[in-house]
Design an enzyme around this catalytic site. Structure first.
Site, PDB file in Angstrom:
ATOM      1  N   PHE A 151       0.856  -1.193   0.000  1.00  0.00           N
ATOM      2  CA  PHE A 151       0.000   0.000   0.000  1.00  0.00           C
ATOM      3  C   PHE A 151       0.888   1.237   0.000  1.00  0.00           C
ATOM      4  O   PHE A 151       1.766   1.372   0.854  1.00  0.00           O
ATOM      5  CB  PHE A 151      -0.944   0.041   1.201  1.00  0.00           C
ATOM      6  CG  PHE A 151      -1.870   1.228   1.139  1.00  0.00           C
ATOM      7  CD1 PHE A 151      -2.988   1.216   0.319  1.00  0.00           C
ATOM      8  CD2 PHE A 151      -1.598   2.392   1.857  1.00  0.00           C
ATOM      9  CE1 PHE A 151      -3.824   2.323   0.210  1.00  0.00           C
ATOM     10  CE2 PHE A 151      -2.435   3.509   1.756  1.00  0.00           C
ATOM     11  CZ  PHE A 151      -3.550   3.468   0.933  1.00  0.00           C
TER      12      PHE A 151
ATOM     13  N   ASP B  29       9.222   2.752   1.653  1.00  0.00           N
ATOM     14  CA  ASP B  29       8.038   3.469   2.146  1.00  0.00           C
ATOM     15  C   ASP B  29       7.908   3.198   3.642  1.00  0.00           C
ATOM     16  O   ASP B  29       7.456   2.129   4.058  1.00  0.00           O
ATOM     17  CB  ASP B  29       6.795   2.992   1.379  1.00  0.00           C
ATOM     18  CG  ASP B  29       5.516   3.696   1.848  1.00  0.00           C
ATOM     19  OD1 ASP B  29       5.527   4.291   2.947  1.00  0.00           O
ATOM     20  OD2 ASP B  29       4.501   3.629   1.129  1.00  0.00           O
TER      21      ASP B  29
ATOM     22  N   LYS C 128       2.951   9.426   8.669  1.00  0.00           N
ATOM     23  CA  LYS C 128       1.994   9.205   9.767  1.00  0.00           C
ATOM     24  C   LYS C 128       2.431   9.681  11.157  1.00  0.00           C
ATOM     25  O   LYS C 128       1.846  10.607  11.693  1.00  0.00           O
ATOM     26  CB  LYS C 128       1.603   7.726   9.811  1.00  0.00           C
ATOM     27  CG  LYS C 128       0.755   7.345   8.590  1.00  0.00           C
ATOM     28  CD  LYS C 128       0.167   5.963   8.686  1.00  0.00           C
ATOM     29  CE  LYS C 128      -0.935   5.738   7.679  1.00  0.00           C
ATOM     30  NZ  LYS C 128      -0.566   4.944   6.505  1.00  0.00           N
TER      31      LYS C 128
HETATM   32  C1  LIG Z   1      -0.909   5.211   5.127  1.00  0.00           C
HETATM   33  C2  LIG Z   1       0.136   4.845   4.162  1.00  0.00           C
HETATM   34  C3  LIG Z   1       0.347   5.601   3.001  1.00  0.00           C
HETATM   35  C4  LIG Z   1      -0.550   6.767   2.599  1.00  0.00           C
HETATM   36  O1  LIG Z   1      -0.442   7.825   3.485  1.00  0.00           O
HETATM   37  P1  LIG Z   1      -1.527   9.037   3.401  1.00  0.00           P
HETATM   38  O2  LIG Z   1      -1.039   9.999   4.422  1.00  0.00           O
HETATM   39  O3  LIG Z   1      -2.851   8.440   3.733  1.00  0.00           O
HETATM   40  O4  LIG Z   1      -1.474   9.557   2.041  1.00  0.00           O
HETATM   41  C5  LIG Z   1       1.390   5.248   2.178  1.00  0.00           C
HETATM   42  N1  LIG Z   1       2.189   4.209   2.465  1.00  0.00           N
HETATM   43  C6  LIG Z   1       2.017   3.453   3.571  1.00  0.00           C
HETATM   44  C7  LIG Z   1       2.953   2.333   3.846  1.00  0.00           C
HETATM   45  C8  LIG Z   1       0.984   3.736   4.452  1.00  0.00           C
HETATM   46  O5  LIG Z   1       0.787   2.969   5.525  1.00  0.00           O
END
Ligand SMILES: *Cc1c(COP(=O)(O)O)cnc(C)c1O
Length: 386
Positions: free
Chosen positions: A127, A214, A243
């Site tokens: 994701f 990521d 986050k």
């Molecule tokens: C939550 C998440 C995203 C997206 O972040 P947003 O702030 O919602 O755009 C991207 N990569 C990972 C691994 C995530 O957990």
């Protein structure tokens, strides 16, 4: 009719205030927060250091522009570079935007090498966000469906499968990098085998690919290291986070080192809000607190305590397939779907996330006391042993 677009199937509860690991709803009922707004409020709710930093900054100056020097942003970049081993930072407002910056860096890297159609290797079940580039990078058909045409320039490999990446490396000359989560979060806390990232690093070195991680969810201490790659010997070229960085203030960051850090030039990329004074003040307070309260080693310790606690509380329960995780990214996977777990949590005073009714995901704050961690174990186990 709600005037909100129907993007979320919302639970019928709203919270009025928060304090540490607890949220209180509009009826006055308290809940232990084992979700923290999806790994955002790592310091818990209403942490005094963050509250003070935001209040003082808000009373002074909220926003100027990236057309000017922003000393707070410069300071935050310097601190993140020191924490990560990266050289330079671009600030955005979310995880998806931090990832967009990383994807654009990879394309510049490829174009600079004369590769006309640069491609990135991404993983199945990953994701990366909901913008067009990041949803294309995401390895979930449900996230793609209806939004075709997707972007070109992405090649998919199974997660935790080094051989598959080697195959791609041998056969696809357009690849310029690999973009992957060090622990897959939305997929249900999938921890790869030890050595996975190191193996990817070797492939990237051999092929002049960028290794891009990521760490939007895994970053900021959650796994028991500031970044999850710091559990390994591997140093990526690009790392993104968001986050937990602002404890609830929207901020994202794309960090890079070496060549990758120098690809963006004026005119290539930007953001009106990215790295504004308020967001950077919050993030600096988060870094101060992670360090000052020694919360990162504590996340590792709490993770062990909760995982061990869940294993013993659920021992002999034959619907439990596995308890797994890294630090405070913890999942309990069941043998079959068990509908109603989130509601059972609400009834029992704990907030959890369920993935496909089959996996409970726990992302509690790094500030839990031992007693709160034990309460979390008891309440989470009760949802499963209904
Ligand atoms: C939550 C998440 C995203 C997206 O972040 P947003 O702030 O919602 O755009 C991207 N990569 C990972 C691994 C995530 O957990």
């Amino acid at each position: 009719m709600s005037h909100l677009m129907n993007t979320y199937a919302r639970l019928p509860v709203a919270f009025a205030k928060g304090d540490g690991a607890y949220l209180e709803d509009t009826e006055g009922k308290r809940y232990l927060d084992a979700l923290t707004g999806l790994a955002v409020c790592g310091l818990g709710h209403a942490h005094p250091a963050v509250t003070q930093a935001i209040s003082e900054q808000a009373a002074t100056l909220l926003h100027t522009s990236n057309l000017y020097e922003i000393p707070r942003q410069t300071e935050l970049a310097k601190r993140l570079a020191a924490l990560s081993g990266m050289d330079r930072v671009f600030f955005a407002n979310s995880g998806a935007e931090a990832n967009e910056a990383a994807i654009k860096i990879a394309r510049l890297h490829g174009n600079k090498k004369g590769i006309k159609r640069p491609a990135l290797v991404v993983a199945e079940s990953s994701f990366h966000g909901r913008t067009m580039a990041t949803l294309t990078a995401t390895g979930n058909r449900k996230v793609h469906a209806g939004f075709e045409p997707l972007l070109t320039g992405f090649v998919r490999a199974p997660y935790n499968d080094v051989e598959a990446v080697e195959q791609i490396a041998a056969n696809n000359a357009d690849v310029v990098g690999m973009f992957v989560e060090p622990v897959q979060g939305e997929a249900g806390i999938i921890v790869p085998e030890a050595g996975y990232l190191d193996a990817l690093r070797r492939i990237c070195d051999a092929k002049d690919w960028l290794l891009m991680l990521d760490e939007v969810q895994t970053g900021n201490g959650r796994t028991g290291a500031f970044f999850a790659y710091q559990h390994t010997d591997c140093l990526p070229d690009v790392v993104t986070t968001a986050k937990g960085l602002g404890n609830g203030m929207p901020i994202g960051a794309c960090l890079a080192r070496g060549q990758a850090a120098n690809l963006f030039q004026p005119g290539h990329h930007g953001s009106t809000f990215g790295g504004n004074l308020l967001a950077c003040a919050a993030a600096c307070a988060v870094l101060d607190t992670l360090e000052g309260e020694r919360l990162i080693p504590r996340a590792a310790e709490l993770g062990e305590r909760i995982q061990n606690g869940l294993r013993s509380a659920l021992k002999g329960n034959n619907i439990v397939k596995e308890v797994r995780g890294k630090g405070l990214m913890i999942a309990v996977e069941l043998n079959e779907p068990q509908p109603g777990m989130v509601q059972a949590g609400l009834d029992g005073g704990i907030l959890v996330n369920a993935i496909a009714d089959r996996t409970i995901r726990l992302l509690p704050p790094l500030t839990l006391t031992d007693a709160e961690a034990d309460e979390l174990v008891a309440k989470a186990a009760a949802i499963i042993s209904r």
